[in-house]
Design a protein around this motif. Structure first.
Motif, PDB file in Angstrom:
ATOM      1  N   UNK A  48      22.095   5.725  -9.226  1.00  0.00           N
ATOM      2  CA  UNK A  48      20.621   5.933 -10.559  1.00  0.00           C
ATOM      3  C   UNK A  48      21.250   4.268 -11.030  1.00  0.00           C
ATOM      4  N   UNK A  49      22.496   3.905 -10.643  1.00  0.00           N
ATOM      5  CA  UNK A  49      22.116   2.436 -11.120  1.00  0.00           C
ATOM      6  C   UNK A  49      21.053   1.695 -10.354  1.00  0.00           C
ATOM      7  N   UNK A  50      21.245   1.907  -8.859  1.00  0.00           N
ATOM      8  CA  UNK A  50      20.101   1.465  -7.755  1.00  0.00           C
ATOM      9  C   UNK A  50      18.605   1.580  -8.046  1.00  0.00           C
ATOM     10  N   UNK A  51      19.006   2.299  -8.560  1.00  0.00           N
ATOM     11  CA  UNK A  51      17.084   3.015  -9.387  1.00  0.00           C
ATOM     12  C   UNK A  51      16.617   1.645 -10.488  1.00  0.00           C
ATOM     13  N   UNK A  52      17.915   1.756 -11.419  1.00  0.00           N
ATOM     14  CA  UNK A  52      17.740   0.558 -13.144  1.00  0.00           C
ATOM     15  C   UNK A  52      17.315  -0.429 -12.462  1.00  0.00           C
ATOM     16  N   UNK A  53      18.125  -1.062 -11.104  1.00  0.00           N
ATOM     17  CA  UNK A  53      18.377  -2.947 -10.178  1.00  0.00           C
ATOM     18  C   UNK A  53      16.796  -2.424 -10.287  1.00  0.00           C
ATOM     19  N   UNK A  54      16.140  -1.704  -8.564  1.00  0.00           N
ATOM     20  CA  UNK A  54      15.129  -2.013  -9.448  1.00  0.00           C
ATOM     21  C   UNK A  54      13.926  -2.051  -9.986  1.00  0.00           C
ATOM     22  N   UNK A  55      13.755  -1.403 -11.072  1.00  0.00           N
ATOM     23  CA  UNK A  55      13.023  -2.050 -12.602  1.00  0.00           C
ATOM     24  C   UNK A  55      12.915  -3.284 -13.008  1.00  0.00           C
ATOM     25  N   UNK A  56      14.642  -3.688 -12.600  1.00  0.00           N
ATOM     26  CA  UNK A  56      14.695  -4.812 -13.283  1.00  0.00           C
ATOM     27  C   UNK A  56      13.901  -5.752 -13.134  1.00  0.00           C
ATOM     28  N   UNK A  57      14.818  -6.307 -11.022  1.00  0.00           N
ATOM     29  CA  UNK A  57      13.726  -6.679  -9.730  1.00  0.00           C
ATOM     30  C   UNK A  57      11.980  -6.319 -10.968  1.00  0.00           C
ATOM     31  N   UNK A  58      11.367  -5.619 -10.773  1.00  0.00           N
ATOM     32  CA  UNK A  58      10.421  -5.847 -11.757  1.00  0.00           C
ATOM     33  C   UNK A  58       9.455  -6.660 -12.756  1.00  0.00           C
ATOM     34  N   UNK A  59      10.592  -6.204 -13.192  1.00  0.00           N
ATOM     35  CA  UNK A  59      11.336  -6.932 -14.804  1.00  0.00           C
ATOM     36  C   UNK A  59      11.337  -8.511 -14.592  1.00  0.00           C
ATOM     37  N   UNK A  60      12.245  -8.707 -13.870  1.00  0.00           N
ATOM     38  CA  UNK A  60      12.200 -10.262 -13.827  1.00  0.00           C
ATOM     39  C   UNK A  60      11.417 -11.302 -12.948  1.00  0.00           C
ATOM     40  N   UNK A  61      10.986 -10.503 -11.935  1.00  0.00           N
ATOM     41  CA  UNK A  61      10.075 -10.550 -10.404  1.00  0.00           C
ATOM     42  C   UNK A  61       8.368 -10.779 -10.482  1.00  0.00           C
ATOM     43  N   UNK A  72      15.121   1.690 -19.738  1.00  0.00           N
ATOM     44  CA  UNK A  72      15.518   2.140 -20.991  1.00  0.00           C
ATOM     45  C   UNK A  72      16.174   3.571 -21.206  1.00  0.00           C
ATOM     46  N   UNK A  73      15.492   4.757 -20.629  1.00  0.00           N
ATOM     47  CA  UNK A  73      16.055   5.583 -19.995  1.00  0.00           C
ATOM     48  C   UNK A  73      16.450   5.845 -18.715  1.00  0.00           C
ATOM     49  N   UNK A  74      16.232   5.006 -17.725  1.00  0.00           N
ATOM     50  CA  UNK A  74      16.532   4.828 -16.417  1.00  0.00           C
ATOM     51  C   UNK A  74      17.997   4.407 -16.643  1.00  0.00           C
ATOM     52  N   UNK A  75      18.315   4.065 -17.485  1.00  0.00           N
ATOM     53  CA  UNK A  75      19.566   2.821 -17.417  1.00  0.00           C
ATOM     54  C   UNK A  75      20.778   3.764 -17.903  1.00  0.00           C
ATOM     55  N   UNK A  76      19.973   4.817 -18.184  1.00  0.00           N
ATOM     56  CA  UNK A  76      21.561   6.197 -18.810  1.00  0.00           C
ATOM     57  C   UNK A  76      20.921   7.390 -17.356  1.00  0.00           C
ATOM     58  N   UNK A  77      20.955   6.896 -16.459  1.00  0.00           N
ATOM     59  CA  UNK A  77      20.467   7.965 -15.477  1.00  0.00           C
ATOM     60  C   UNK A  77      21.918   8.651 -14.749  1.00  0.00           C
ATOM     61  N   UNK A  78      22.674   6.854 -14.345  1.00  0.00           N
ATOM     62  CA  UNK A  78      24.434   6.715 -14.088  1.00  0.00           C
ATOM     63  C   UNK A  78      24.799   8.284 -15.024  1.00  0.00           C
ATOM     64  N   UNK A  79      25.114   7.937 -15.954  1.00  0.00           N
ATOM     65  CA  UNK A  79      26.018   8.874 -17.095  1.00  0.00           C
ATOM     66  C   UNK A  79      25.932   9.909 -16.649  1.00  0.00           C
ATOM     67  N   UNK A  80      24.015  10.461 -16.498  1.00  0.00           N
ATOM     68  CA  UNK A  80      23.900  11.501 -16.787  1.00  0.00           C
ATOM     69  C   UNK A  80      24.102  12.436 -15.580  1.00  0.00           C
ATOM     70  N   UNK A  81      24.527  11.941 -13.932  1.00  0.00           N
ATOM     71  CA  UNK A  81      25.266  12.529 -13.003  1.00  0.00           C
ATOM     72  C   UNK A  81      26.538  12.310 -12.931  1.00  0.00           C
ATOM     73  N   UNK A  82      27.532  12.172 -14.420  1.00  0.00           N
ATOM     74  CA  UNK A  82      28.344  12.221 -13.569  1.00  0.00           C
ATOM     75  C   UNK A  82      29.647  12.866 -15.303  1.00  0.00           C
ATOM     76  N   UNK A  83      28.669  13.035 -16.287  1.00  0.00           N
ATOM     77  CA  UNK A  83      29.031  14.304 -17.553  1.00  0.00           C
ATOM     78  C   UNK A  83      28.137  14.701 -17.778  1.00  0.00           C
TER      79      UNK A  83
END
Length: 381
Positions: free
Chosen positions: A262-275, A367-378
């Protein structure tokens, strides 16, 4: 790859710390012994406690310095467990982690450069919640996907390297972008090994002191800016294949968890945004939209595998993610005539207004993707 980065997200063999963001299990953030205040300045990295119970722990980060900073949690051998980047001056961030007992280092990196200012900390006792069996299946499927992407990358990279070694400028240009798709889809896994990414995907502005520039972007510069292939470039082409083969052989050894997916998915979007959106990643070839699409595909793969559990825990989040993934993919389709191809518009032909639209689409998904990690654990709170 982002400039001046150690790594993005490490999937460790020990899997001792798994980071999640957003809502956590009830009680974790309210337990004062489980909250670590991290105060970052331009010259200090202060933590409110050096020891805490294992289990769910919250890092409450505040940047009181004048520089943008990053905060890392590291194993004793400097493998990156988790991190939060681009924390601007005067801003706060929260990162919730699930920690097994052991020694760690919290490091702040003012200016996002160097080894950082460090504090040694320890997690003692406690326990980590058991995983939903459906998430084990998601991890297994993602591991298979990551290996498939690495396996598919090697033949394409060899075609690219062969053209470079043959001195065929046009053939090398044609083979360049396709050779990067599998890497871009699974970049968090690729970067998790630490030593491979700086060899194959670093940009000139991401080089550390004394580091030799090798890899795709070094060859990209020769092909598009210098417009010639040198003897050194031919050697670098061989080195690229050696390094990518190393990556291919090590993908199966990466420890992947639901929250790292989940956090990796968000990191990929950060890659898009910053590069990619900025045009910095492929500054010579302008093939940024190929990378952009591959990053989105990789993020969407992780999301799709985690979606059943996430939907059960936070249906509204899944509805929003479905909407934003669809919107961003539709937007990207504007820049290719054939939706089954990776023949995208050269990014230097994309105007400022269109780049702004792409940026807005990325932000709406991130923004919503940053919440995915929490959604898979609780369950959402």
């Amino acid at each position: 790859m982002r400039a001046a980065r150690l790594s993005v997200l490490t999937f460790t063999a020990v899997a001792a710390l798994t980071a999640v963001t957003g809502c956590t299990e009830k009680g974790s953030s309210g337990d004062s012994d489980r909250v670590i205040d991290v105060t970052a300045t331009d010259s200090k990295c202060e933590v409110s406690k050096k020891a805490f119970p294992a289990g769910h722990v919250e890092l409450a980060i505040e940047n009181k310095g004048s520089k943008v900073t990053e905060v890392y949690v590291l194993f004793p051998d400097d493998r990156i467990v988790t991190e939060r980047e681009n924390i601007g001056p005067g801003t706060k961030q929260k990162v919730t982690a699930e920690v097994k007992a052991g020694d760690y280092t919290i490091a702040c990196k003012p200016g996002m450069k160097g080894d950082g200012i460090r504090q040694e900390v320890k997690a003692t006792g406690g326990s980590v919640a058991q995983r939903d069996p459906r998430l084990d299946a998601a991890v297994a499927a993602y591991r298979k996907y990551a290996q498939e992407q690495a396996d598919a990358t090697l033949p394409l990279a060899k075609t690219f390297a062969a053209a470079v070694k043959a001195g065929d400028l046009e053939a090398a240009k044609k083979a360049y972008a396709p050779s990067r798709i599998g890497w871009e889809r699974t970049e968090p896994v690729a970067e998790s090994f630490g030593d491979i990414d700086p060899k194959v995907d670093v940009r000139a502005d991401g080089l550390e002191g004394g580091q030799k520039w090798t890899g795709w972007h070094r060859l990209e510069k020769s092909l598009w800016q210098d417009k010639k292939i040198t003897a050194e470039d031919k050697t670098l082409a061989d080195q690229l294949i050696t390094d990518l083969t190393d990556w291919q052989n090590r993908v199966g050894k990466a420890d992947i968890t639901p929250t790292s997916m989940a956090n990796g998915a968000k990191e990929l979007l950060d890659e898009v945004a910053t590069g990619k959106v900025t045009g910095e990643e492929e500054r010579y070839s302008h093939t940024d939209l190929v990378d952009f699409k591959a990053n989105v595909e990789g993020a969407e793969k992780s999301y799709a595998l985690l979606k059943p559990v996430a939907k059960e825990n936070n249906a509204a989040l899944v509805t929003e993610l479905d909407k934003q993934f669809a919107a961003l993919n539709t937007l990207l389709d504007k820049y290719r005539a054939d939706k089954t191809s990776y023949d995208f518009t050269s990014y230097d032909k994309v105007g400022d207004g269109d780049r702004k639209q792409l940026s807005d689409g990325v932000n709406a998904l991130a923004e919503p993707l940053s919440k995915l990690a929490a959604a898979v654990v609780t369950k959402s709170s």
